[in-house]
Enzyme design. Structure first.
Site, short mmCIF file in Angstrom:
data_model
loop_
_atom_site.label_atom_id
_atom_site.label_comp_id
_atom_site.label_asym_id
_atom_site.label_seq_id
_atom_site.Cartn_x
_atom_site.Cartn_y
_atom_site.Cartn_z
N ARG A 46 0.86 -1.19 0.00
CA ARG A 46 0.00 0.00 0.00
C ARG A 46 0.88 1.23 0.00
O ARG A 46 1.14 1.82 1.05
CB ARG A 46 -0.88 0.02 1.24
CG ARG A 46 -1.85 -1.14 1.27
CD ARG A 46 -2.66 -1.14 2.55
NE ARG A 46 -3.42 -2.38 2.65
CZ ARG A 46 -4.02 -2.79 3.74
NH1 ARG A 46 -3.96 -2.05 4.86
NH2 ARG A 46 -4.70 -3.91 3.76
N ASP B 7 2.21 4.96 -0.17
CA ASP B 7 1.63 6.24 0.26
C ASP B 7 1.44 7.19 -0.92
O ASP B 7 2.05 7.03 -1.96
CB ASP B 7 2.58 6.95 1.23
CG ASP B 7 2.58 6.31 2.59
OD1 ASP B 7 1.64 5.56 2.91
OD2 ASP B 7 3.55 6.55 3.34
N TYR C 33 13.49 -0.92 -1.61
CA TYR C 33 13.10 0.48 -1.84
C TYR C 33 14.37 1.30 -2.03
O TYR C 33 15.44 0.93 -1.55
CB TYR C 33 12.36 1.05 -0.62
CG TYR C 33 10.93 0.62 -0.48
CD1 TYR C 33 9.89 1.39 -1.01
CD2 TYR C 33 10.59 -0.55 0.21
CE1 TYR C 33 8.57 1.02 -0.85
CE2 TYR C 33 9.27 -0.93 0.37
CZ TYR C 33 8.26 -0.15 -0.17
OH TYR C 33 6.95 -0.52 -0.01
N ARG D 56 10.72 5.76 5.10
CA ARG D 56 10.72 7.22 5.27
C ARG D 56 11.26 7.59 6.66
O ARG D 56 11.94 8.61 6.80
CB ARG D 56 9.32 7.78 5.03
CG ARG D 56 8.91 7.67 3.55
CD ARG D 56 7.45 7.99 3.33
NE ARG D 56 7.10 9.32 3.81
CZ ARG D 56 5.88 9.81 3.83
NH1 ARG D 56 4.86 9.06 3.38
NH2 ARG D 56 5.64 11.02 4.28
#
Lengths: 250, 250
Positions: free
Chosen positions: B50, B52, B110, B197
């Site tokens: 999911r 952002d 990522y 993040r």
């Protein structure tokens, strides 16, 4: 009054090229607006090249005269605060008041980017030409070699251009591949109108058999625009570097 | 009825993340619209993650069930013709009808991109975080090393997340520089909400002296969200790869 040299980067996608136009926004008019907001005075900005609508720049050199005391990073930061997000100044310095970004340029390097994946790529949207038929970069590179040297590039100039001397010296012409991204890089002492886009279109026409392998040599010898290929779209074209003979810093 | 696995790339800048939301367009709803236009039937699409709002994907895996006979390149080409320019399918293949993009994922990688030039860069606008104070990538890389291994990452999870097990195994955590572009790459068997993040924000807080060098070890040991750093903006974050244990092609 001092002359300031600016180095810019811009994504040309939204602009009708560099030069001020009666209709449509241009990079030059947008930059002049920003300078006026910062210095309070409207100044004419002279550019190193008249890039077409949609063409990008990784380094674009231009200059203007001003009484403003702002220099260097302070001036760049002030301009970037008012410029739109697709244009940014990365260097600003005082130069000799005889410096001219176009007349003093000794050479430029352009690159043309092609996304050669089977499907389009969101990150290269508007920043590379998408060609989904596989391209042989080694064959393209071999063909591009014919551009090197001093030649009359009249066949690689858009019709209607009024340049008298169409002889240019190409010092680099190479095609490379990084994954599905193909880059045609070409450096010369100067470029005619649409020259890189016609060079790219000719390479693609040779690659797809629409022109013979000998097309570049023939076009260079005859000067016949019809012997060269199509004009590739502006979207993949980047001005990469402009260089000057002498140190121009004041 | 067959299950189709799609691999996508998208620029997340315009989207309220992957998952369907009552307000605002999402990648999932946009893709479901495209599938309905091509197959004539509304299908639910299950994603691997999911992401952002504002997060990008260089590889996003999702799946849906369909009676359509379209497969492979024909299906990808058909979907790309109706999808907006910032989303593209680059692979579409039939898989086992038990394949689940999220539950079957064995790991993800990522990256977080930082444009570390003195001035903002038009080509990285919306695609990298701009930090103009010089960053020492070797020091960042040294600090990032503390993330490697199996740890309880509770401190690196957004408040309000209801995940029971916060232990994850990080197999790669490295910071590299290419010119003025800094990239933090992190791979793990799974990620908590906002984990990359918060990891990035913690590295930046250490770099700028807002947290001690020992902050990562302390946060891992205490599980205290307050011991870790700020949550870096979504704009620099890319899902790069998702991998699966077995060959899932039907």
């Amino acid at each position: 009054m001092a002359r300031i040299k600016l180095l810019l980067r811009y994504d040309g996608g939204r602009y009708h090229g560099w030069q001020v136009q009666p209709n449509g926004i241009t990079v030059q008019s947008t930059l002049q607006d920003a300078i006026e907001r910062i210095t309070g005075v409207r100044s004419g900005v002279t550019g190193c090249s008249r890039t077409d609508a949609g063409v990008h720049a990784e380094m674009f050199c231009c200059a203007f005269d001003t009484d403003s005391p702002l220099r260097g990073e302070k001036l760049a930061t002030a301009l970037n605060a008012v410029l739109p997000r697709d244009i940014a100044v990365y260097d600003a310095c005082e130069v000799s008041d005889t410096f001219h970004p176009r007349y003093d340029a000794r050479g430029k390097r352009y690159c043309y980017r092609i996304w050669n994946g089977r499907q389009r790529h969101p990150f290269w949207e508007g920043r590379a030409l998408h060609i989904n038929r596989p391209l042989d970069e080694q064959r393209l590179n071999g063909a591009a070699n014919a551009f090197c040297g001093t030649h009359d590039f009249a066949a690689f100039c858009a019709a209607g251009s009024d340049v008298a001397d169409t002889v240019r010296t190409v010092t680099e012409a190479a095609v490379t591949r990084d994954g599905d991204l193909i880059t045609f890089t070409v450096a010369a002492d100067g470029f005619l109108y649409n020259m890189v886009r016609i060079m790219t279109g000719t390479l693609l026409d040779i690659a797809f058999g629409r022109l013979p392998e000998t097309a570049i040599d023939e076009a260079l010898q005859t000067g016949d625009r019809a012997a060269a290929g199509a004009t590739a779209p502006a979207t993949g074209l980047y001005l990469q570097t402009v260089w000057y003979e002498r140190e121009v810093t004041a």
